[in-house]
Enzyme design. Structure first.
Site, PDB file in Angstrom:
ATOM      1  N   SER A 173      36.827  43.574  34.690  1.00 50.71           N
ATOM      2  CA  SER A 173      37.234  42.780  35.854  1.00 50.71           C
ATOM      3  C   SER A 173      36.567  43.205  37.152  1.00 50.71           C
ATOM      4  O   SER A 173      36.418  42.389  38.059  1.00 50.71           O
ATOM      5  CB  SER A 173      38.751  42.837  36.016  1.00 50.71           C
ATOM      6  OG  SER A 173      39.203  44.168  36.072  1.00 50.71           O
ATOM      7  N   HIS A 201      38.931  37.588  31.660  1.00 50.08           N
ATOM      8  CA  HIS A 201      37.835  37.026  32.462  1.00 50.08           C
ATOM      9  C   HIS A 201      36.792  36.299  31.622  1.00 50.08           C
ATOM     10  O   HIS A 201      35.796  35.809  32.155  1.00 50.08           O
ATOM     11  CB  HIS A 201      37.177  38.140  33.288  1.00 50.08           C
ATOM     12  CG  HIS A 201      38.132  38.739  34.267  1.00 50.08           C
ATOM     13  ND1 HIS A 201      38.382  38.170  35.496  1.00 50.08           N
ATOM     14  CD2 HIS A 201      38.959  39.813  34.162  1.00 50.08           C
ATOM     15  CE1 HIS A 201      39.304  38.891  36.130  1.00 50.08           C
ATOM     16  NE2 HIS A 201      39.666  39.895  35.339  1.00 50.08           N
ATOM     17  N   LYS A 232      43.121  32.869  35.464  1.00 52.74           N
ATOM     18  CA  LYS A 232      41.758  33.025  35.986  1.00 52.74           C
ATOM     19  C   LYS A 232      41.037  31.669  35.866  1.00 52.74           C
ATOM     20  O   LYS A 232      41.301  30.790  36.659  1.00 52.74           O
ATOM     21  CB  LYS A 232      41.025  34.136  35.233  1.00 52.74           C
ATOM     22  CG  LYS A 232      41.884  35.388  34.994  1.00 52.74           C
ATOM     23  CD  LYS A 232      41.953  36.323  36.132  1.00 52.74           C
ATOM     24  CE  LYS A 232      42.734  37.577  35.772  1.00 52.74           C
ATOM     25  NZ  LYS A 232      43.432  38.165  36.898  1.00 52.74           N
TER      26      LYS A 232
END
Ligand SMILES: Cc1ncc(COP(=O)(O)O)c(C=O)c1O
Length: 382
Positions: A173, A201, A232
């Protein structure tokens, strides 16, 4: 009256302030369309996508209130099960289970499946929620050097734990690099270890179907636990497990963050579901974003900036010094660019950085403006 506990708390805050490490929640940036937003994780800009928003509104059917109880007591809406079905198909997994956030998923999964006699082998740069889940489980934690397979193999060989789990972020991240998943799977086989990956992610970005790095690396079927977030690229809220039906049953019975917390509101799940369906119908979006990120990285390198080992939409710009990272972030903010300084303890000491989070809303004109600002900063600061 002064109590020892508040004296300590006050002292610790003062110490952080003096070291330029004090954290604070920023004011909302406002809605000026002129600002360049490189601070969110809405990588595919789905929060601003008219088709997704309209479909979310239709699915939510005007229900704005919460789930009213833990999901084990009552499911106010059928949307949670629908979303789990969609996620299981997307991830090509036997089952999926929705949690209230990625954080809740990581702590809930690890606390449930690991015991004091489990050995957990975790990359040093894994997300904090993984570490917190391991702590809750009481398992024995061994941290291997970032992406270092020799270190992982050494720790596995030295362990006498009867059960072993290797756990890694797939896209890190704060660094934006990928984990060597095929090597991790091979190492796990050699040492009879189970594998858990955090695709926070990578979900929506990597793989031909956008389902993550496990798919891109061709090892999805060999990974026992695939965790992800809906906060996300999906731009909603929630975390999830994807894996076997057996493990799902076990988590429903043992995951404390699932059992003892009220479920997500239908309106939130409606957005998640609409966004996931959109991503599945548009799997090429991630590749478009990755190409833009590669071009941005090239330009940063041209200015002499270090982007560490980033190969994804997360592009760190190494500054090293904590105060200077803050100063650069403030300089960019004055130029209308929102990009946070990330400092220890979120990242290792002496690796403070600007974390550029690229999204599909980042236009070529905006890129030109950011690169010009960074060039000005460089010329003023050497
Ligand atoms: C790798 C990773 N895992 C888990 C989480 C937690 O996800 P969420 O924000 O949905 O709680 C994050 C987000 O900060 C993350 O970066």
């Amino acid at each position: 009256m002064s109590l020892p506990i508040f004296d300590r708390i006050s002292r610790e805050l003062d110490e952080r302030r003096a070291l330029h490490l004090l954290r604070a929640i920023p004011e909302p940036p406002g809605t000026s369309p002129k600002r360049i937003d490189l601070a969110t994780n809405s990588y595919l800009a789905l929060h601003d996508n008219a088709a997704v928003t309209a479909e979310a509104g239709r699915l939510a059917a005007g229900v704005a209130y919460g789930n009213l109880a833990s999901r084990l007591i009552r499911n106010t809406s059928p949307l949670a099960r629908e979303l789990e079905g969609e996620l299981a198909q997307w991830k090509n997994a036997g089952a999926a289970l929705l949690f209230n956030s990625g954080y809740a998923a990581n702590i809930g999964i690890l606390q449930a499946i690991a015991t004091r006699s489990t050995g957990i082998f975790a990359d040093r740069l894994n997300h904090a929620s993984i570490i917190d889940g391991i702590r809750l489980s009481g398992a024995k934690l061994a941290r291997y050097r970032h992406n270092d397979m020799a270190d992982l193999a050494r720790l596995l060989a030295a362990s006498a734990a009867p059960e072993k789990i290797i756990v890694t972020d797939t896209v890190f991240s704060m660094d934006g690099d990928r984990a060597p998943l095929a090597d991790i799977v091979e190492c796990a086989k050699k040492h009879n270890a189970c594998v858990m990956v955090d695709e926070a992610h990578a979900t929506g970005i990597l793989g031909a179907n956008g389902s993550g790095l496990a798919e891109e690396s061709g090892v999805a079927a060999a990974i026992d636990i695939r965790m992800g977030t809906l906060s996300k690229a999906v731009a909603g809220l929630g975390g999830f497990f994807a894996g076997s039906a057996l493990l799902r049953d076990y988590l429903v019975n043992h995951s404390r963050s699932l059992i003892y917390s009220t479920g997500l509101p239908a309106s939130v799940i409606a957005f998640d579901l609409a966004a996931v369906r959109y991503l599945r119908a548009n799997p090429q979006l991630g590749a478009t974003l990755l190409a833009r990120a590669a071009s941005f990285r090239d330009k940063l390198h041209g200015l002499g900036f270090d982007t560490l080992a980033s190969t994804t939409q997360i592009v760190p710009c190494l500054v090293s010094d904590d105060a200077e990272a803050l100063a650069l972030s403030a300089f960019l903010a004055r130029r209308g660019i929102d990009a946070p300084a990330v400092r220890p303890p979120t990242v290792p000491p002496h690796t403070a950085r600007i974390r550029f989070s690229l999204t599909l809303a980042f236009t070529p004109d905006q890129e030109t403006a950011v690169i010009a600002a960074l060039a000005d900063w460089k010329s003023g600061h050497g």
